[in-house]
Motif scaffolding. Structure first.
Motif, PDB file in Angstrom:
ATOM      1  N   PHE A 307      -9.331 -17.763  22.666  1.00 38.42           N
ATOM      2  CA  PHE A 307      -8.412 -16.570  22.485  1.00 38.42           C
ATOM      3  C   PHE A 307      -8.076 -16.316  21.010  1.00 38.42           C
ATOM      4  O   PHE A 307      -8.292 -15.311  20.460  1.00 38.42           O
ATOM      5  N   CYS A 308      -7.816 -17.426  20.424  1.00 40.82           N
ATOM      6  CA  CYS A 308      -7.357 -17.381  19.086  1.00 40.82           C
ATOM      7  C   CYS A 308      -8.409 -17.177  18.270  1.00 40.82           C
ATOM      8  O   CYS A 308      -8.250 -16.235  17.173  1.00 40.82           O
ATOM      9  N   ILE A 309      -9.630 -17.473  18.430  1.00 38.33           N
ATOM     10  CA  ILE A 309     -10.800 -17.044  17.586  1.00 38.33           C
ATOM     11  C   ILE A 309     -11.015 -15.895  17.655  1.00 38.33           C
ATOM     12  O   ILE A 309     -11.387 -14.926  16.850  1.00 38.33           O
ATOM     13  N   ILE A 310     -11.425 -15.284  18.967  1.00 39.07           N
ATOM     14  CA  ILE A 310     -11.444 -13.832  19.173  1.00 39.07           C
ATOM     15  C   ILE A 310     -10.445 -12.964  18.467  1.00 39.07           C
ATOM     16  O   ILE A 310     -11.079 -12.057  17.768  1.00 39.07           O
ATOM     17  N   GLY A 311      -9.432 -13.378  18.659  1.00 34.98           N
ATOM     18  CA  GLY A 311      -8.238 -12.514  17.970  1.00 34.98           C
ATOM     19  C   GLY A 311      -8.409 -12.538  16.292  1.00 34.98           C
ATOM     20  O   GLY A 311      -8.291 -11.473  15.533  1.00 34.98           O
ATOM     21  N   ALA A 312      -8.741 -13.753  15.975  1.00 33.66           N
ATOM     22  CA  ALA A 312      -9.049 -13.772  14.262  1.00 33.66           C
ATOM     23  C   ALA A 312     -10.205 -13.234  13.797  1.00 33.66           C
ATOM     24  O   ALA A 312     -10.357 -12.524  12.829  1.00 33.66           O
ATOM     25  N   VAL A 313     -11.268 -12.999  14.686  1.00 36.11           N
ATOM     26  CA  VAL A 313     -12.413 -12.382  14.382  1.00 36.11           C
ATOM     27  C   VAL A 313     -12.152 -11.030  14.316  1.00 36.11           C
ATOM     28  O   VAL A 313     -12.813 -10.166  13.225  1.00 36.11           O
ATOM     29  N   TYR A 314     -11.580 -10.390  15.120  1.00 35.62           N
ATOM     30  CA  TYR A 314     -11.394  -9.051  15.440  1.00 35.62           C
ATOM     31  C   TYR A 314     -10.416  -8.665  14.046  1.00 35.62           C
ATOM     32  O   TYR A 314     -10.707  -7.798  13.541  1.00 35.62           O
ATOM     33  N   TRP A 315      -9.446  -9.394  13.975  1.00 38.40           N
ATOM     34  CA  TRP A 315      -8.517  -8.966  12.853  1.00 38.40           C
ATOM     35  C   TRP A 315      -9.240  -9.151  11.576  1.00 38.40           C
ATOM     36  O   TRP A 315      -9.094  -8.181  10.703  1.00 38.40           O
ATOM     37  N   THR A 316      -9.890 -10.157  11.191  1.00 40.88           N
ATOM     38  CA  THR A 316     -10.650 -10.251  10.097  1.00 40.88           C
ATOM     39  C   THR A 316     -11.679  -9.083   9.759  1.00 40.88           C
ATOM     40  O   THR A 316     -11.688  -8.548   8.663  1.00 40.88           O
ATOM     41  N   ALA A 317     -12.386  -8.691  11.029  1.00 39.90           N
ATOM     42  CA  ALA A 317     -13.351  -7.680  10.835  1.00 39.90           C
ATOM     43  C   ALA A 317     -12.912  -6.395  10.536  1.00 39.90           C
ATOM     44  O   ALA A 317     -13.387  -5.485   9.757  1.00 39.90           O
ATOM     45  N   GLU A 318     -11.698  -6.031  11.007  1.00 43.77           N
ATOM     46  CA  GLU A 318     -10.824  -4.836  10.951  1.00 43.77           C
ATOM     47  C   GLU A 318     -10.480  -4.703   9.507  1.00 43.77           C
ATOM     48  O   GLU A 318     -10.411  -3.786   8.617  1.00 43.77           O
ATOM     49  N   GLN A 319     -10.023  -5.876   8.834  1.00 41.88           N
ATOM     50  CA  GLN A 319      -9.391  -6.103   7.522  1.00 41.88           C
ATOM     51  C   GLN A 319     -10.683  -5.512   6.467  1.00 41.88           C
ATOM     52  O   GLN A 319     -10.490  -4.792   5.511  1.00 41.88           O
ATOM     53  N   LEU A 320     -11.763  -6.408   6.870  1.00 45.50           N
ATOM     54  CA  LEU A 320     -12.922  -6.052   5.784  1.00 45.50           C
ATOM     55  C   LEU A 320     -13.514  -4.513   6.132  1.00 45.50           C
ATOM     56  O   LEU A 320     -13.702  -4.054   5.174  1.00 45.50           O
ATOM     57  N   TRP A 321     -13.320  -3.958   7.108  1.00 46.29           N
ATOM     58  CA  TRP A 321     -13.723  -2.720   7.303  1.00 46.29           C
ATOM     59  C   TRP A 321     -12.925  -1.766   6.722  1.00 46.29           C
ATOM     60  O   TRP A 321     -13.176  -0.720   6.015  1.00 46.29           O
ATOM     61  N   GLN A 322     -11.607  -1.961   6.624  1.00 46.72           N
ATOM     62  CA  GLN A 322     -10.706  -1.219   6.007  1.00 46.72           C
ATOM     63  C   GLN A 322     -10.805  -1.167   4.366  1.00 46.72           C
ATOM     64  O   GLN A 322     -10.773  -0.335   3.711  1.00 46.72           O
ATOM     65  N   ALA A 323     -11.038  -2.446   4.049  1.00 45.93           N
ATOM     66  CA  ALA A 323     -11.210  -2.748   2.704  1.00 45.93           C
ATOM     67  C   ALA A 323     -12.650  -2.104   2.060  1.00 45.93           C
ATOM     68  O   ALA A 323     -12.500  -1.505   1.068  1.00 45.93           O
ATOM     69  N   LEU A 324     -13.551  -2.146   3.010  1.00 46.27           N
ATOM     70  CA  LEU A 324     -14.721  -1.446   2.762  1.00 46.27           C
ATOM     71  C   LEU A 324     -14.628   0.134   2.495  1.00 46.27           C
ATOM     72  O   LEU A 324     -15.010   0.672   1.496  1.00 46.27           O
ATOM     73  N   ALA A 325     -13.721   0.678   3.414  1.00 51.54           N
ATOM     74  CA  ALA A 325     -13.533   2.296   3.635  1.00 51.54           C
ATOM     75  C   ALA A 325     -12.796   2.601   2.168  1.00 51.54           C
ATOM     76  O   ALA A 325     -13.045   3.488   1.639  1.00 51.54           O
ATOM     77  N   ARG A 326     -11.844   1.632   1.814  1.00 48.69           N
ATOM     78  CA  ARG A 326     -11.070   1.954   0.527  1.00 48.69           C
ATOM     79  C   ARG A 326     -11.937   1.943  -0.677  1.00 48.69           C
ATOM     80  O   ARG A 326     -11.684   2.795  -1.461  1.00 48.69           O
ATOM     81  N   SER A 327     -12.763   1.132  -0.421  1.00 49.07           N
ATOM     82  CA  SER A 327     -13.601   0.960  -1.898  1.00 49.07           C
ATOM     83  C   SER A 327     -14.486   1.963  -2.096  1.00 49.07           C
ATOM     84  O   SER A 327     -15.010   2.393  -2.974  1.00 49.07           O
ATOM     85  N   ILE A 328     -14.827   2.655  -0.838  1.00 46.78           N
ATOM     86  CA  ILE A 328     -15.809   3.894  -1.185  1.00 46.78           C
ATOM     87  C   ILE A 328     -15.166   5.112  -0.861  1.00 46.78           C
ATOM     88  O   ILE A 328     -15.694   6.227  -0.624  1.00 46.78           O
ATOM     89  N   SER A 329     -13.700   5.068  -1.005  1.00 45.46           N
ATOM     90  CA  SER A 329     -12.886   6.282  -0.731  1.00 45.46           C
ATOM     91  C   SER A 329     -12.847   7.170   0.381  1.00 45.46           C
ATOM     92  O   SER A 329     -13.057   8.309   0.394  1.00 45.46           O
ATOM     93  N   GLN A 330     -13.246   6.466   1.480  1.00 44.37           N
ATOM     94  CA  GLN A 330     -13.200   7.299   2.726  1.00 44.37           C
ATOM     95  C   GLN A 330     -12.014   6.671   3.540  1.00 44.37           C
ATOM     96  O   GLN A 330     -11.912   5.477   3.671  1.00 44.37           O
ATOM     97  N   PRO A 331     -11.559   7.437   4.541  1.00 47.14           N
ATOM     98  CA  PRO A 331     -10.495   7.259   5.415  1.00 47.14           C
ATOM     99  C   PRO A 331     -11.314   6.406   6.406  1.00 47.14           C
ATOM    100  O   PRO A 331     -12.111   6.386   6.576  1.00 47.14           O
ATOM    101  N   THR A 332     -10.395   5.117   6.932  1.00 48.11           N
ATOM    102  CA  THR A 332     -10.816   4.310   7.858  1.00 48.11           C
ATOM    103  C   THR A 332     -10.837   5.063   9.167  1.00 48.11           C
ATOM    104  O   THR A 332      -9.802   6.072   9.302  1.00 48.11           O
ATOM    105  N   SER A 333     -11.538   4.724   9.829  1.00 46.06           N
ATOM    106  CA  SER A 333     -11.586   5.158  11.397  1.00 46.06           C
ATOM    107  C   SER A 333     -11.072   4.418  12.443  1.00 46.06           C
ATOM    108  O   SER A 333     -11.254   4.510  13.656  1.00 46.06           O
ATOM    109  N   SER A 334     -10.274   3.596  11.988  1.00 41.09           N
ATOM    110  CA  SER A 334      -9.474   2.479  12.743  1.00 41.09           C
ATOM    111  C   SER A 334      -8.391   3.331  13.608  1.00 41.09           C
ATOM    112  O   SER A 334      -7.807   4.264  12.924  1.00 41.09           O
ATOM    113  N   ASN A 335      -8.295   2.822  14.816  1.00 43.08           N
ATOM    114  CA  ASN A 335      -7.199   3.705  15.669  1.00 43.08           C
ATOM    115  C   ASN A 335      -5.815   3.290  15.363  1.00 43.08           C
ATOM    116  O   ASN A 335      -5.248   2.598  15.943  1.00 43.08           O
TER     117      ASN A 335
END
Length: 753
Positions: A307-335
């Protein structure tokens, strides 16, 4: 001093927390790496058994105590089970004969194990012995051979024969003459015999599967340092996996420098049973000495890890996605969602992201707790009490509390800042008490019990005050309070595989909260302003009477509990309610006392004005209250002969002491109108501090973690940094999870919650 500390208050709280987390993370990585290096030499197969035989040190009046693991204390019945179907051979001088007799005595006194004795030899003392137990069955043999010489090697070869093959061999053959201070010639002869004998012994052990324990003779290290080093080198060269060296070098000899004291012999016998038996008996305590460590996770622990690993993977992936979106100056599509009405979650943080972030952080905390308490990765040290080690930390903490005194915003009796400050300094006293093993001092033990009673009293006072002022608690508020109290506890129970009652303080506080809700909800309800306040007092008195009956006759109540789901929460390690009955009965009157004080302060405002009036009556009551507290502490410190004798005194006297504490704290105006900002900050995280101490400062509460060996001051600084980080992280995660659940819940107008 206060002016010097004022610039620190201008540092933004968020920045300070981030800096603290970065520093603590660096410390964690460094100390874990260092602990791995320090423990790399230990063989995994032997776990810490080399520690149990090499790390004994004198402690107290002739006793011995372990430093790095938890030894099991064997009773007579346990010893009989330990040696079932075993042949045990002892060989050595009169010292070994005493160890042999001690071991046999343990088995002889076990129930239903008759024994017959056959004796070999002619001399009354210097003879061979043989004990055969028919019911176990097992046999114990002693061969009197005090010197290491060729005959000794032949005797070892005889032990390898089929008729004399032993499961355990304990030897102490060596320099019997001139035991503690042998001559150079004796030492040289001893070394020659060892060189020719140890290879034989090692081959016997390796080929037959026999365990061998060699009890070294105490030698004078000043006069024989070079020879002692040669002995150690020889032993290291030929030592096999099942060969153990018991070195009681720090135990003083008595009876003419020939024998140890009786308590030391008993401890050596216990060490022998730990070495031989612990590997085959399920451990009763975690991190047991002489038991090979292996990673054995329960199903619940595996599920929690996944359970902790799943939560950590999801949160890490979301943070990486948001960082990638900010780097290309596009708004994130996260909910993401805006801040909720309650303003709990930061803007732009979705409830799911907040939950996964908390799961990740809590998973790291739980992993560290497991590594510290359930694995040999981190070194542990024995707690040792001294008045200096107890008083100095308290003095430092007291100075920190004094220099941070500030005016309160609300000068009423038992205001929020005052109660939080009280929780803070009490928690710090408990931390020092547990870290320094203050439980050894009977007076300090009852001071700690009084602190727990004050905490329960303040909790009952606060919860009943809420009912008097705010009205009935909704189901969502009840669930929220219980969630805050129990989240970290439940996670630790699942991670460490211990019962809920292992962390007894949280069950007590939870029961206190439920009792307060019950009393408040019984008609006439507490939030009804039209009812007589005396009815609330009567309800509290009735509660005290019922609890008093439970203390005197717990049997019927416990029988009823056993037929309810509560038994799964309140059972101890022995599957009984004994521990719960003891803990709950000890401070059983603190809850009614808190309810009565809440009613008196908020429903009798005219009659309670004298507390803050500064009148002569208030001064007299303050003096009497201080006198009562001093008498209580003095009585517990000087008159108590045992805990059991003073438990009733504590239970029935603590309400008077609690009321006296309230008066002392509030009748003197300077005390009532000021509070310690430092103690107040600690009080905010008091619950997390109480729970985290068992796995961050201590190892399961029994031993002290040692992350920096050889430097106690640096070690406590590192531990305190990690301790503050863990407590703050757990508190913030608990708050964030509650906020996320509020955000996910449907919006409704609930003015009562």
């Amino acid at each position: 001093m206060a002016n010097l500390l004022r610039p620190l208050a201008s540092i933004p709280h968020g920045l300070a927390v981030k800096v603290l987390k970065v520093v603590a993370c660096v410390f964690i990585v460094y100390t874990v790496w260092m602990a791995q290096q320090l423990n790399a030499y230990k063989k995994r197969e032997k776990a810490e058994c080399s520690g149990v035989v090499n790390g004994y040190t004198q402690h107290g009046a002739g006793g011995l105590k372990r430093l790095s693991c938890s030894p099991r204390h064997y009773s007579s019945l346990m010893a009989a089970e330990c040696f079932r179907n075993s042949r045990v051979q002892f060989m050595g001088s009169s010292q070994m004969r005493t160890v042999f007799s001690k071991t046999v005595d343990y088995v002889k006194t076990a129930p239903d194990h008759p024994v017959y004795i056959s004796t070999k030899g002619t001399a009354l003392k210097r003879r061979n012995h043989e004990y055969n137990f028919t019911d176990i069955p097992s046999s114990f043999h002693f061969t009197y051979l005090p010197f290491v010489y060729p005959k000794w090697a032949n005797a070892m070869k005889d032990f390898d024969e089929a008729s004399q093959k032993s499961d355990l061999i304990v030897i102490s053959a060596g320099l019997w003459k001139g035991n503690a201070d042998p001559s150079l010639a004796d030492m040289q002869k001893y070394i020659r015999i060892l060189k020719s004998t140890l290879p034989v012994v090692s081959s016997i052990v390796q080929s037959s599967g026999t365990k061998l324990i060699w009890i070294k003779n105490p030698l004078n290290a000043n006069d024989n340092a070079q020879q002692i080093k040669q002995v150690s080198d020889i032993w290291s060269r030929y030592q096999a996996d099942d060969m153990y060296l018991l070195d009681p070098r720090r135990v003083r000899l008595v009876h003419g420098d020939v024998h140890y004291g009786d308590a030391d012999y008993d401890t050596i016998t216990q060490a022998i049973m730990n070495i031989y038996c612990n590997s085959g008996i399920p451990p009763a305590t975690p991190h047991l000495c002489c038991q090979p460590w292996s990673l054995k996770l329960t199903t619940v622990q595996v599920m929690l890890l996944v359970f902790c690993i799943i939560g950590a993977v999801y949160w890490t992936a979301e943070q990486l996605w948001q960082a990638l979106a900010r780097s290309i100056s596009q708004p994130t599509s996260s909910n993401t969602t805006p801040t909720s009405k309650s303003g709990h979650l930061p803007a732009g943080v979705s409830p799911l992201s907040a939950i996964c972030q908390c799961i990740t952080l809590l998973g790291i905390v739980l992993l560290y707790s497991y590594l510290a308490g359930r694995t040999p990765l981190l070194t542990k040290g024995e707690k040792q009490f001294s008045w200096t080690s107890f008083a100095v930390p308290l003095a430092i903490l007291g100075i920190l509390g004094f220099v941070t005194y500030q005016p309160v915003k609300d000068a009423s009796v038992l205001n929020r800042q005052q109660t939080c400050e009280t929780r803070g300094w009490m928690q710090l006293v408990l931390l020092v008490y547990h870290y320094t093993d203050g439980i050894q001092v009977l007076g300090l033990y009852f001071v700690a019990r009084l602190i727990v009673a004050v905490y329960i009293f303040l909790s009952a006072y606060g919860h009943y005050t809420y009912s008097l002022k705010r009205g009935a608690s909704s189901w969502s508020r009840v669930a929220e309070v219980l969630f805050r109290l129990n989240l970290y506890t439940v996670l630790l129970c699942l991670t460490m595989d211990v019962p809920y009652l292992h962390y007894y303080f949280v069950p007590l506080i939870s029961a206190c909260y439920l009792l307060v809700l019950l009393v408040a909800a019984i008609p006439p309800v507490a939030w009804n302003q039209d009812t007589s306040p005396w009815m609330q007092v009567i309800k509290a008195v009735c509660l005290a009477m019922v609890l008093g009956v439970y203390r005197m006759l717990p049997g019927p109540f416990n029988t009823a509990i056993m037929f309810t789901p509560l038994r799964y929460l309140l059972l101890d390690d022995n599957h009984s309610l004994r521990e719960w009955t003891f803990r709950f009965s000890l401070d059983i009157l603190a809850v009614p006392t808190g309810i009565v004080c809440a009613v008196f302060m908020h429903r009798f405002p005219d009659r309670s004005k004298w507390i803050v009036s500064g009148s002569k009556t208030a001064s007299v009551m303050t003096f009497l209250s201080a006198l009562i507290i001093a008498l209580y502490c003095g009585l517990m410190a000087m008159s108590c002969t045992s805990r059991k004798a003073c438990y009733p005194v504590h239970t029935y006297a603590s309400p008077v002491v609690l009321v006296g504490f309230v008066l002392v704290r509030n009748t003197w105006e300077p005390l009532r109108k000021h509070y310690s900002q430092f103690f107040d900050w600690v009080g905010v995280y008091s619950l997390e501090l109480f729970l985290a101490q068992y796995h961050v400062l201590l190892a399961d509460g029994r031993r002290v973690l040692v992350l920096v060996e050889g430097n106690p001051i640096l070690n406590i600084c590192v531990l305190t940094t990690i301790f503050a980080l863990v407590s703050h992280t757990v508190a913030e995660c608990t708050q964030m999870l509650v906020s996320a659940m509020h955000s996910l819940a449907p919006e409704k107008d609930d003015t009562q919650s």
